[in-house]
Design an enzyme around this catalytic site. Structure first.
Site, PDB file in Angstrom:
ATOM      1  N   ASP A 250      -6.889  88.291  -9.051  1.00 52.69           N
ATOM      2  CA  ASP A 250      -5.908  89.020  -8.240  1.00 52.69           C
ATOM      3  C   ASP A 250      -4.683  88.149  -8.019  1.00 52.69           C
ATOM      4  OD1 ASP A 250      -8.144  90.741  -7.940  1.00 52.69           O
ATOM      5  OD2 ASP A 250      -7.180  91.555  -6.154  1.00 52.69           O
TER       6      ASP A 250
ATOM      7  N   ASN B 254     -10.224  86.571  -6.535  1.00 51.73           N
ATOM      8  CA  ASN B 254     -10.667  87.623  -7.447  1.00 51.73           C
ATOM      9  C   ASN B 254     -11.772  88.407  -6.758  1.00 51.73           C
ATOM     10  OD1 ASN B 254     -10.437  88.898 -10.072  1.00 51.73           O
ATOM     11  ND2 ASN B 254     -12.412  88.000 -10.590  1.00 51.73           N
TER      12      ASN B 254
END
Lengths: 253, 253
Positions: A220, A230
């Protein structure tokens, strides 16, 4: 496989909530519709969210609205994805510089096309890490469906597969939303790449047996010091990979 | 809460496949019915399986069958649970020594009662490990439902709760069969113990935040060197606990 399509000044998004059972598309004609699609997870994956938001601001300009006023709702639709803010900032700069709806449309298309090109480069660079057939583990979905197309972590898998170097892919099912079981498996099957879906808690078992040569995931966002955000569960996979001396790669532009 | 009841020479098992939505009981009058109940996961948990199998052999003797001939099907119904073989061996010794159906019934009842007594001792010993309120993580179900009653890992939690020392319990949902979400949460709610169900892949997150004081799990079997076989995912929890210096306890008789 491309989850985001721009045609006749309309944005259509592959509804990822219905995959793999059904391929349905959601059409967005307003920035509010795009924000709702992000919020409701019609579209997900950090790069894909950024691209969708860029088109949201293009739609704003093309319909005579004020992109600066519409940016807030888009930014709030998924605060974790770094690409969202990045894409919104980039689009607003174009708006401030040009005030041109056509220019906004071109910029959003450029963001989409650059993403696919970046993914293909990530794929090629990542594939260069391996010179023999490997079995990989991935978590969540960092594939074509999470991006403009091709994928980050799955882009590496795709590039490796093109070179005949993928023996097998283990896809964590990725609770609670099952992006691995629903989306990654769908993409791997579509690409003809041999794979198994496993429960998240089974990854350590396969690592302990020596079945996994490397782990590859998306992100992310990545901090300057390398800290990576993430999907939930990535931490446990990383700790177990470290325990068994298995290389762990984060693929992101 | 007791998942295995023996009354009027019939075995009734709480159907754990239907929990927590429905409390239904399955009655077994033959060893084949008991084997099927183990195979189909009406009853699960290593200690509970051993107890059920003991009653299966008691039913064999009481109905004029030959327990030695019926032992094979029971042994094959769940090869991983060490208690199964242990209980079958113990019952067959009684059969060979006595040839008495009544003696077989008494022995099965003794196995059940000993298990509950052992669990209460495990609970007391385990609770002695803590002298202040703690937040615990558990995986799968090692509770009353997995045993004759009270539980092994959850026996420790129950004993700690009786001492007012349970701040919170995190229960891994335990994919693929969700014993944590369905059974452990059911037991904790029933006992009034504060708890949250989390996805298996979130355990590392809570550990990394310092939210977990200790991990406690049951075991299918423990080797002489301490190696422990337990539900898929236990390994990843253990590795992450080690990573964060969190004590990890295996509660088993």
């Amino acid at each position: 496989m491309q989850p985001i399509c721009w045609k006749n000044r309309k944005l259509t998004l592959l509804d990822q909530r219905l995959l793999p059972a059904r391929e349905a598309w959601v059409t967005c004609e307003t920035p509010a519709a795009v924000a709702a699609a992000i919020r409701d997870m019609v579209v997900r994956g950090a790069p894909a969210i950024g691209i969708a938001a860029a088109f949201g601001l293009a739609l704003s300009a093309l319909s005579g609205r004020n992109p600066e006023a519409d940016a807030g709702e888009l930014l709030a639709s998924r605060p974790t994805a770094v690409n969202l803010k990045w894409a919104v900032d980039r689009m607003l700069r174009v708006w401030r510089d040009s005030g041109s709806p056509d220019q906004m449309e071109r910029e959003a298309v450029a963001i989409l096309e650059e993403d696919v090109a970046l993914n293909r480069k990530i794929g090629a660079f990542g594939a260069d890490l391996f010179d023999r057939p490997v079995t990989l583990l991935t978590h969540c979905n960092a594939g074509a469906l999470a991006t403009g197309g091709y994928g980050t972590a799955l882009g590496v898998v795709r590039a490796l597969h093109e070179r005949g170097l993928v023996r097998h892919v283990f896809a964590d099912e990725t609770r609670p939303y099952l992006q691995g079981a629903r989306l990654t498996a769908f993409e791997l099957a579509d690409a003809g790449i041999p794979h198994s879906v496993i429960t998240d808690n089974a990854a350590g078992h396969f690592m302990s047996r020596g079945d996994i040569d490397a782990v590859i995931v998306g992100a992310d966002r990545i901090a300057r010091n390398g800290d990576t955000a993430n999907k939930i569960g990535t931490l446990m996979v990383a700790i177990c990979a470290q325990r068994y001396g298995i290389p762990f790669y984060v693929a992101a532009p």
